[in-house]
Design a protein around this motif. Structure first.
Motif, PDB file in Angstrom:
ATOM      1  N   VAL A 191     -60.664  62.003  25.804  1.00 41.86           N
ATOM      2  CA  VAL A 191     -60.968  61.442  27.129  1.00 41.86           C
ATOM      3  C   VAL A 191     -60.212  60.149  27.380  1.00 41.86           C
ATOM      4  N   ASN A 192     -60.233  59.254  26.399  1.00 43.67           N
ATOM      5  CA  ASN A 192     -59.600  57.959  26.640  1.00 43.67           C
ATOM      6  C   ASN A 192     -58.094  58.091  26.767  1.00 43.67           C
ATOM      7  N   ASP A 193     -57.495  58.858  25.850  1.00 41.09           N
ATOM      8  CA  ASP A 193     -56.050  59.109  25.963  1.00 41.09           C
ATOM      9  C   ASP A 193     -55.718  59.670  27.339  1.00 41.09           C
ATOM     10  N   PHE A 194     -56.547  60.605  27.757  1.00 40.32           N
ATOM     11  CA  PHE A 194     -56.247  61.293  28.995  1.00 40.32           C
ATOM     12  C   PHE A 194     -56.450  60.394  30.204  1.00 40.32           C
ATOM     13  N   GLY A 195     -57.501  59.593  30.143  1.00 41.46           N
ATOM     14  CA  GLY A 195     -57.744  58.640  31.222  1.00 41.46           C
ATOM     15  C   GLY A 195     -56.553  57.706  31.388  1.00 41.46           C
ATOM     16  N   ARG A 196     -56.028  57.225  30.245  1.00 43.48           N
ATOM     17  CA  ARG A 196     -54.869  56.319  30.314  1.00 43.48           C
ATOM     18  C   ARG A 196     -53.665  57.021  30.933  1.00 43.48           C
ATOM     19  N   VAL A 197     -53.405  58.267  30.492  1.00 40.93           N
ATOM     20  CA  VAL A 197     -52.274  59.023  31.036  1.00 40.93           C
ATOM     21  C   VAL A 197     -52.418  59.179  32.552  1.00 40.93           C
ATOM     22  N   MET A 198     -53.635  59.510  32.990  1.00 37.23           N
ATOM     23  CA  MET A 198     -53.884  59.735  34.404  1.00 37.23           C
ATOM     24  C   MET A 198     -53.613  58.461  35.216  1.00 37.23           C
ATOM     25  N   GLN A 199     -54.078  57.345  34.706  1.00 39.23           N
ATOM     26  CA  GLN A 199     -53.826  56.068  35.400  1.00 39.23           C
ATOM     27  C   GLN A 199     -52.333  55.798  35.519  1.00 39.23           C
ATOM     28  N   ARG A 200     -51.611  56.102  34.439  1.00 37.86           N
ATOM     29  CA  ARG A 200     -50.168  55.876  34.448  1.00 37.86           C
ATOM     30  C   ARG A 200     -49.499  56.766  35.508  1.00 37.86           C
ATOM     31  N   ILE A 201     -49.955  58.019  35.599  1.00 35.81           N
ATOM     32  CA  ILE A 201     -49.340  58.950  36.554  1.00 35.81           C
ATOM     33  C   ILE A 201     -49.633  58.517  37.992  1.00 35.81           C
ATOM     34  N   ILE A 202     -50.855  58.061  38.250  1.00 33.67           N
ATOM     35  CA  ILE A 202     -51.181  57.597  39.608  1.00 33.67           C
ATOM     36  C   ILE A 202     -50.242  56.448  39.975  1.00 33.67           C
ATOM     37  N   ARG A 203     -50.055  55.503  39.031  1.00 33.99           N
ATOM     38  CA  ARG A 203     -49.141  54.379  39.305  1.00 33.99           C
ATOM     39  C   ARG A 203     -47.706  54.863  39.461  1.00 33.99           C
ATOM     40  N   ARG A 204     -47.281  55.783  38.567  1.00 35.50           N
ATOM     41  CA  ARG A 204     -45.882  56.188  38.535  1.00 35.50           C
ATOM     42  C   ARG A 204     -45.494  57.054  39.735  1.00 35.50           C
ATOM     43  N   ASP A 205     -46.357  58.049  40.069  1.00 31.73           N
ATOM     44  CA  ASP A 205     -45.950  59.069  41.041  1.00 31.73           C
ATOM     45  C   ASP A 205     -46.515  58.841  42.438  1.00 31.73           C
ATOM     46  N   GLY A 206     -47.541  58.021  42.552  1.00 33.57           N
ATOM     47  CA  GLY A 206     -48.105  57.673  43.872  1.00 33.57           C
ATOM     48  C   GLY A 206     -48.369  58.889  44.735  1.00 33.57           C
ATOM     49  N   VAL A 207     -47.942  58.807  45.982  1.00 34.45           N
ATOM     50  CA  VAL A 207     -48.208  59.855  46.976  1.00 34.45           C
ATOM     51  C   VAL A 207     -47.688  61.215  46.515  1.00 34.45           C
ATOM     52  N   GLU A 208     -46.493  61.227  45.918  1.00 29.24           N
ATOM     53  CA  GLU A 208     -45.900  62.507  45.519  1.00 29.24           C
ATOM     54  C   GLU A 208     -46.783  63.226  44.505  1.00 29.24           C
ATOM     55  N   GLY A 209     -47.374  62.453  43.604  1.00 32.23           N
ATOM     56  CA  GLY A 209     -48.238  63.050  42.580  1.00 32.23           C
ATOM     57  C   GLY A 209     -49.543  63.570  43.143  1.00 32.23           C
ATOM     58  N   LEU A 210     -49.846  63.210  44.389  1.00 31.10           N
ATOM     59  CA  LEU A 210     -51.100  63.642  44.994  1.00 31.10           C
ATOM     60  C   LEU A 210     -50.879  64.539  46.212  1.00 31.10           C
ATOM     61  N   SER A 211     -49.644  65.014  46.394  1.00 33.96           N
ATOM     62  CA  SER A 211     -49.358  65.973  47.466  1.00 33.96           C
ATOM     63  C   SER A 211     -49.386  67.387  46.875  1.00 33.96           C
ATOM     64  N   TYR A 212     -49.353  68.378  47.766  1.00 36.28           N
ATOM     65  CA  TYR A 212     -49.215  69.746  47.263  1.00 36.28           C
ATOM     66  C   TYR A 212     -47.924  69.845  46.474  1.00 36.28           C
TER      67      TYR A 212
END
Lengths: 489, 489
Positions: free
Chosen positions: A141-162
């Motif tokens: 969980v913790n590893d994954f939570g960290r990865v997810m936070q990094r992806i939100i920062r890194r990919d922004g809108v693109e990471g949350l589009s279709y």
């Protein structure tokens, strides 16, 4: 605010507004302190005069249902329980189209879902052998939570589009690497990311099966597949399973008699029996599939979790003609809530499955896919797998020891070489419901074996026990409790 | 490592290992620098002697495919392109069961998915009127990222385990509050969280429809629903739509003739036409549904996004008998990648839908549900909605102005009071494919109107234009480009 106001009704509009809010408040749908829309807003939304809304609000206030505070509008007041409308009183007679009965596996699904969801939170002391997943405390969980936070920062809108409808390309490439290491040479253009392997099975069923069709399944098999077939009005035809997996020698006459449209199989660490299909049966199965023009759906839900013994090739690695559709998941090794599985299919069926995925739920969340790919890419998957293998093997051994000690001569079982489940056979059958209930009261749960049968029996021959879900002391205690109940029959 | 080794084959085992790795490397599935399993690991996985594996690896090294480094094992070497096996050469003749043709809507789904996904990334300058969603730059990505991080920290393992199959209870309660503010008094026990509204539609279709059944739809309607019906072999029966929505006056003879099993409708800001069904038709529709015992699936995908005019009541708010199943989504207002929609259903059908949800993909990710609930609870949804309403209304007005200026007498349209789409009618029909291609070459995309028709036409009468997706200057320029193409016909 969209409210059903009938301009032509004989009931005055202000009264319709009063009735609507009274009902919403007294039935508990509008909770205390909820703010009503402003008079201006509601009159504009409903296209009625402000006076009408003012009159309605004044009436509600007179009835003690709402109060107003200067400058902050109108609020729902606390309601006494005795004022509340009892929902049961007004339940209508349901329309005729609603009266189709629920199927038995659908009922099982609901039974499984609700009490267990409750039990795992409620009773602290209940020992859970009924889960279908590994130990939640070992999720990364913790590893994954960290990865997810990094992806939100890194990919922004693109990471949350279709994203792409067949899945995030880098993840499909990573999956190809994992599959290659298991003997399957597949291109990323033949991988479809799904919402868990359950969706992959559902898509294959929707693509290949129509109501009334027959499908070959192992005689005891995954109840999520059986339930799906039943809901889609597909007939499962059972084939025997022994300690070497599906008895493929018995397959040919079934193919000739039933003309099935699909063979559904779990060749490795079969659910629930835990057995593996041997190598020669694997080859024979793939050959029969080719010869009789029947596709195979290979469910490899946990093939990577092997504790000992020789690794057997997936059916997909033997198939060269495009007859095997391969399905797997990250839910079991990593965490279920990822809801990421995948399928691999060659040939024209692939495009049909992609379009069905799109028509079923458009796409699997991009953020989860990107996070999973980042997690897998740094080699964390392999080291996590090694860790789980070490821990779960030990837990299996503890369960085997406890069964030998506490259940001894009353049961038979094979030691599973991998996976999560031990399939316990009772030497004398017992009443299924009664046994399950008594065990639950004693503080231990499992999945009754009859839930994996095509034709459910009232008598219990088998118990599916998850040995991976909890620590060794709990396993020991849980088996002791089962022993106590068995002794009382 | 699970690799297909045939112990009874006349090909020596070491050669089988060589063949497997050669093929995997030369076909590009094993990439440069990929590490092969250690000799000890592979011999144990395959149950063969270490010498056999050593011989195989030595042979691969001799062929220049792999190299070894002391202390760090055997690695794939760079391969020249000329060495690579051309995948096309070995594509087999697909099995007969694979040769069922893909349906036309499935093809449309794939066509929509791939080129547009490419275009939106590739051509920087293409103006996109074809999207089905709002402006990605207005997604509350940062707010949502922060909420998600907080939930991971707050809920840990529990937030990433399977939750309740019908959805996270606090989120279901929050949805009830939103529905109550739209005139629908529903209990959280009648809400099912789904993977977007697409899944909700798919579940209702699976629960209520069998192949060969008829379903009433608006004559032009959401292509994701039409595609789904086609894939499930359901016949859509079209009913006319005018500027007051579905022509409900024409419904009764259709009910008598076709005995449909479902009425699928988008009463508010209909997709693609953008029109709203008026109040008296809404009442008539619900009454006919009751009288003829035909359920209604109400798709309210964007009803909250109204720029002006009187808010009309959802059909569900009028239904007291349990005949309306209501479907909505957070994809359009918040962000699509959330993949969270929901349905509301009263009566026995609810349990059947929950069990089907479970059989389709087990559950919607708990983390997304918990994060969404946290986001909604602090009132962010309402303020985000107000912001979108302000911005999209302005963009709509800009598009209306640009159409008047550049397309003038060649087209007709209604100004939509809400939603995302403007439905443009050409006064003279043009060849659909040619028009679409020429516009795309000119740097502007839209969705051809024939994709929303039950019986697709070769000629184009309509263009669906998304006015919300991009800033005002782009809208202006895009309409100018369409004008240029239209002028050339």
């Amino acid at each position: 605010m969209r409210m059903a106001i009938d301009q032509e009704s004989s009931v005055p509009i202000y009264q319709q507004i009063v009735d609507y809010f009274s009902h919403a408040i007294l039935s508990g749908h509008f909770e205390t302190e909820l703010r009503l829309p402003s008079i201006r807003k509601l009159s504009s939304d409903l296209g009625v005069s402000k006076i009408t809304v003012e009159n309605a609000y004044a009436r509600l206030e007179a009835e003690g249902l709402v109060g107003s505070r200067v400058g902050s509008g109108t609020f729902v007041l606390p309601i006494y329980d005795t004022q509340l409308i009892d929902g049961a009183e007004e339940s209508p007679t349901w329309p005729v189209w609603q009266q189709q009965p629920i199927t038995s596996f659908q009922r099982t699904v609901l039974e499984n879902a609700y009490p267990l969801a409750g039990a795992s939170i409620g009773a602290q002391d209940t020992i859970n052998f009924s889960s279908g997943i590994g130990d939640p405390n070992l999720f990364p969980v913790n590893d994954f939570g960290r990865v997810m936070q990094r992806i939100i920062r890194r990919d922004g809108v693109e990471g949350l589009s279709y994203g792409e409808f067949n899945g995030y390309l880098p993840l499909r490439r990573t999956i190809c690497q994992i599959m290659a290491s298991n003997g399957m040479a597949i291109s990323s253009d033949n991988i479809l990311i799904t919402t868990g392997s359950q969706q992959a099975i559902s898509l294959v069923a929707q693509a290949l099966l129509k109501n009334g069709d027959n499908v070959i399944v192992e005689k005891t098999t995954y109840n999520g597949a059986l339930g799906l077939f039943e809901a889609l009005h597909i007939n499962p035809i059972g084939i025997a399973v022994d300690d070497q997996g599906m008895c493929v020698e018995q397959l040919e006459p079934l193919l000739q008699t039933y003309h099935p449209k699909l063979i559904y199989t779990i060749p490795t660490f079969q659910n629930p029996s835990g057995v593996c299909m041997n190598g020669s049966r694997r080859r024979m199965l793939v050959e029969l599939s080719r010869r009789y023009n029947v596709p195979i759906l290979e469910d490899d839900y946990i093939g990577d979790l092997r504790y000992e013994g020789v690794a057997l090739p997936p059916l997909k690695s033997i198939d060269t003609a495009g007859n095997v559709i391969y399905v797997s998941t990250f839910s079991k090794i990593l965490m279920p809530d990822l809801r990421i599985g995948f399928l691999a299919a060659m040939g024209p069926i692939y495009d049909r499955l992609v379009s069905l995925k799109c028509l079923n739920d458009l796409a699997t969340p991009n953020l989860s896919q990107r996070s999973l790919n980042a997690y897998l890419s740094v080699g964390s998957y392999q080291s996590h797998l090694r860790k789980l293998t070490r821990i779960y093997k030990k837990r299996r051994d503890v369960m085997v020891g406890a069964i030998t000690k506490y259940l001894g001569s009353q049961v038979e079982f094979q030691i599973p070489q991998g996976g999560l489940f031990l399939w316990l056979s009772l030497k004398r059958p017992l009443p299924a419901e009664e046994l399950f209930k008594r065990c639950f009261e004693e503080g231990v749960s499992y999945v009754p074996g009859n839930r994996y049968l095509i034709d459910k029996s009232d008598y219990e021959h088998n118990l599916r026990l998850n040995f991976a879900y909890q620590p060794e002391e709990a396993i020991y205690k849980g088996i002791e409790r089962i022993g106590k109940v068995l002794g009382s029959f």
